[in-house]
Design an enzyme around this catalytic site. Structure first.
Site, short mmCIF file in Angstrom:
data_model
loop_
_atom_site.label_atom_id
_atom_site.label_comp_id
_atom_site.label_asym_id
_atom_site.label_seq_id
_atom_site.Cartn_x
_atom_site.Cartn_y
_atom_site.Cartn_z
N HIS A 48 0.63 7.67 -16.64
CA HIS A 48 2.08 7.77 -16.57
C HIS A 48 2.45 8.78 -15.50
CE1 HIS A 48 6.26 8.13 -17.80
NE2 HIS A 48 6.06 6.99 -18.44
N ASP A 88 3.21 1.27 -23.60
CA ASP A 88 2.88 -0.15 -23.54
C ASP A 88 1.52 -0.47 -24.16
OD1 ASP A 88 5.22 -0.99 -22.24
OD2 ASP A 88 4.46 -0.21 -20.35
N1 CMC Z 1 -6.38 2.94 -14.65
C1 CMC Z 1 -7.23 3.52 -13.76
N2 CMC Z 1 -6.87 4.50 -12.92
C2 CMC Z 1 -5.61 4.93 -12.96
C3 CMC Z 1 -4.66 4.38 -13.85
C4 CMC Z 1 -5.09 3.36 -14.71
N3 CMC Z 1 -4.22 2.79 -15.58
N4 CMC Z 1 -3.46 4.99 -13.69
C5 CMC Z 1 -3.66 5.90 -12.71
N5 CMC Z 1 -4.95 5.86 -12.27
C6 CMC Z 1 -5.54 6.74 -11.25
C7 CMC Z 1 -5.13 6.32 -9.84
O1 CMC Z 1 -6.05 5.41 -9.28
C8 CMC Z 1 -5.13 7.66 -9.13
O2 CMC Z 1 -6.48 8.00 -8.87
P1 CMC Z 1 -6.87 8.82 -7.53
O3 CMC Z 1 -6.21 10.16 -7.68
O4 CMC Z 1 -8.36 8.88 -7.54
O5 CMC Z 1 -6.33 8.04 -6.38
C9 CMC Z 1 -4.62 8.65 -10.18
O6 CMC Z 1 -5.01 8.06 -11.44
C10 CMC Z 1 -3.12 8.87 -10.16
O7 CMC Z 1 -2.48 7.59 -10.26
P2 CMC Z 1 -1.18 7.16 -9.46
O8 CMC Z 1 -1.19 5.70 -9.28
O9 CMC Z 1 -1.03 8.03 -8.25
O10 CMC Z 1 -0.06 7.59 -10.51
P3 CMC Z 1 1.45 7.17 -10.48
O11 CMC Z 1 2.18 8.27 -11.15
O12 CMC Z 1 1.89 6.79 -9.11
O13 CMC Z 1 1.49 5.83 -11.36
C11 CMC Z 1 1.43 4.40 -13.27
C12 CMC Z 1 1.75 5.81 -12.71
C13 CMC Z 1 1.99 4.27 -14.68
C14 CMC Z 1 2.11 3.35 -12.37
C15 CMC Z 1 -0.11 4.22 -13.26
O14 CMC Z 1 -0.71 5.16 -14.12
C16 CMC Z 1 -0.52 2.80 -13.65
O15 CMC Z 1 -0.60 1.93 -12.79
N6 CMC Z 1 -0.80 2.53 -14.97
C17 CMC Z 1 -1.09 1.20 -15.42
C18 CMC Z 1 0.20 0.42 -15.60
C19 CMC Z 1 0.97 0.86 -16.82
O16 CMC Z 1 0.43 1.03 -17.90
N7 CMC Z 1 2.31 1.01 -16.65
C20 CMC Z 1 3.22 1.38 -17.73
C21 CMC Z 1 3.78 2.75 -17.55
S1 CMC Z 1 4.54 3.42 -19.04
C22 CMC Z 1 5.90 2.44 -19.40
C23 CMC Z 1 6.89 2.35 -18.32
O17 CMC Z 1 7.45 3.34 -17.89
O18 CMC Z 1 7.14 1.23 -17.91
#
Ligand code: CMC
Length: 417
Positions: free
Chosen positions: A301, A358
């Site tokens: 998140h 989720d």
């Molecule tokens: N599985 C594997 N690695 C992950 C995941 C995951 N679900 N989420 C983040 N990471 C890693 C990402 O690869 C990155 O690694 P590195 O630093 O080595 O490059 C690090 O963790 C930080 O991730 P980010 O993508 O920079 O984080 P963000 O804040 O931009 O994205 C997120 C947040 C929710 C989009 C992301 O965690 C994600 O894609 N999660 C899966 C989708 C999901 O469950 N979404 C629902 C969010 S909660 C409900 C809502 O608000 O809709």
């Protein structure tokens, strides 16, 4: 007044500091460009406050979520969804009379115009219900044009009530059953279950367990401050687009798999793991592999770097509801194992990736008989009061301005054609 100092090209600038009611500190850069010609760069707006808001407080480090000051755990335990909608939109808990009046209005504005039923026949049976929901919500503006904010107050009720009817009709359309009209005898949540699952030959028997679970799910999704869809609603609304157009934009933003679309993706992922022999370790490894684009859906998140409090509540609820309904879902066991393994794994620990809202919501929706492609619609129904509250707060803000971020241009410099 506290200030921050910025030194740019050797020149010092003083920037005012804004402190929120929970002590959050913001550096006010509103005068930065006119003073320096410089802008800030913050991709994904991860460090940018786009507004001040009195609606929802999150402390992602501590796993705290409060609506209008009330902790989510207390709300989840004690409130109904319509009470929460009132709280979010109008800022205080409704008294008994106010709540009765609010519920009465929601009951009496639940029908959609008969002509709108024709729209459904234009969609293929395979249409995603999110496509139908966003199109129909935008279309409401042609039936209920906006004038003053007073008229918007009525449109708020219409939107809350009719979106639920549209959502249920989109499901009926997808399975080829006749639409079930709302009943004035039923509560907001009962009415939704009735429109989803009753058939003309047999009214659906609404179990209290189901109704409670639905209330809980909607409440937990009701607001989450400046997330992608809410910011979209504010962005579109800031141009003074009408409430239906603004909320329809929010519905589309929610649809993406990184946002509300994740709940559908979680169940698809758990099903894939089950069909692949239940080897969850393999999928944890895949999520860590930077050469693969696989992510553990329902994990991570932007704001929570600790347990998402909503996921905690939903995990406990999933156990309770399945037990009370006498159901056993193998996907719940896979989810729990996946969570356990991921939380012990350095990759997830270092990046502070925890299950989000989720992760367990889909298990509950499944237990309620809600099909997977309706999950994001359920999220949208829950999020409606939050979107509306933010839209209203923005429109009533005397200092509100059209959203218009800047950019750093990195394209070609001038060249001749
Ligand atoms: N599985 C594997 N690695 C992950 C995941 C995951 N679900 N989420 C983040 N990471 C890693 C990402 O690869 C990155 O690694 P590195 O630093 O080595 O490059 C690090 O963790 C930080 O991730 P980010 O993508 O920079 O984080 P963000 O804040 O931009 O994205 C997120 C947040 C929710 C989009 C992301 O965690 C994600 O894609 N999660 C899966 C989708 C999901 O469950 N979404 C629902 C969010 S909660 C409900 C809502 O608000 O809709």
């Amino acid at each position: 007044m506290k200030t921050a100092k910025l030194i740019l090209d050797g020149k010092e600038y003083e920037l005012p500091i804004v402190v929120g009611s929970e002590g959050e500190v913001g550096i006010d850069i509103r005068g930065l460009r006119s003073a320096t010609r410089a802008v800030t760069l913050d991709s994904g707006f991860a460090n940018s406050g786009s507004c001040s808001s009195e609606i929802t407080f999150i402390d992602g480090e501590k796993g705290i979520l409060r609506y209008r000051g009330y902790p989510i755990e207390q709300i989840a335990e004690n409130a109904t969804f319509t009470e929460v909608a009132y709280l979010l939109i109008y800022g205080s808990r409704p008294g008994a009379d106010e709540l009765a009046e609010f519920n009465r209005k929601l009951t009496y504005h639940s029908l959609i115009h008969e002509d709108m039923k024709n729209f459904f026949s234009g969609f293929p049976a395979t249409a995603h219900p999110m496509a139908i929901l966003s199109a129909m919500v935008a279309s409401l503006s042609s039936y209920y044009p906006r004038s003053a904010i007073d008229n918007n107050e009525l449109n708020i009720i219409r939107l809350l009530s009719k979106a639920r009817t549209i959502a249920a009709f989109s499901y009926k359309k997808s399975i080829g059953q006749p639409f079930m009209y709302p009943s004035n005898e039923l509560s907001y949540t009962e009415n939704f279950l009735h429109m989803m699952f009753s058939v003309p030959a047999e009214p659906y028997r609404i179990s209290p367990v189901m109704e409670r679970a639905l209330n809980l799910l909607l409440i937990l999704h009701a607001d989450h401050e400046q997330n992608c869809s809410t910011s979209t609603v504010r962005m579109v609304g800031s141009s003074e687009a009408n409430i239906f157009a603004s909320i329809s934009a929010g519905i589309n933003a929610l649809w993406g798999p990184l946002h509300g679309g994740a709940n559908q993706k979680v169940i698809e992922m758990l099903t894939r793991i089950r069909d692949d022999g239940g080897n969850y370790e393999k999928y944890v490894d895949l999520a860590k592999d930077k050469d693969s684009d696989f992510r553990l859906m329902g994990f991570g998140h932007r704001v929570y770097k600790n347990f998402d409090p909503r996921a905690k509540i939903l995990k406990a609820a999933a156990d309770e509801v399945l037990e009370e309904m006498g159901k056993n879902d193998p996907l719940l066991d896979i989810a729990k194992n996946l969570e356990r393994i991921a939380l012990e794994d350095d990759y997830f620990v270092e990046r502070r990736l925890y299950p989000n809202v989720d992760f367990y919501s889909g298990i509950l929706y499944r237990a309620m008989g809600i099909p997977t492609n309706m999950f994001t619609v359920m999220f949208a129904l829950g999020r409606l009061p939050g979107w509306i509250a933010h839209w209203r707060e923005m429109r009533l803000d005397p200092d509100g301005r059209i959203y218009r971020p800047r950019q750093i241009y990195t394209g070609s410099t001038r060249r001749d054609w």
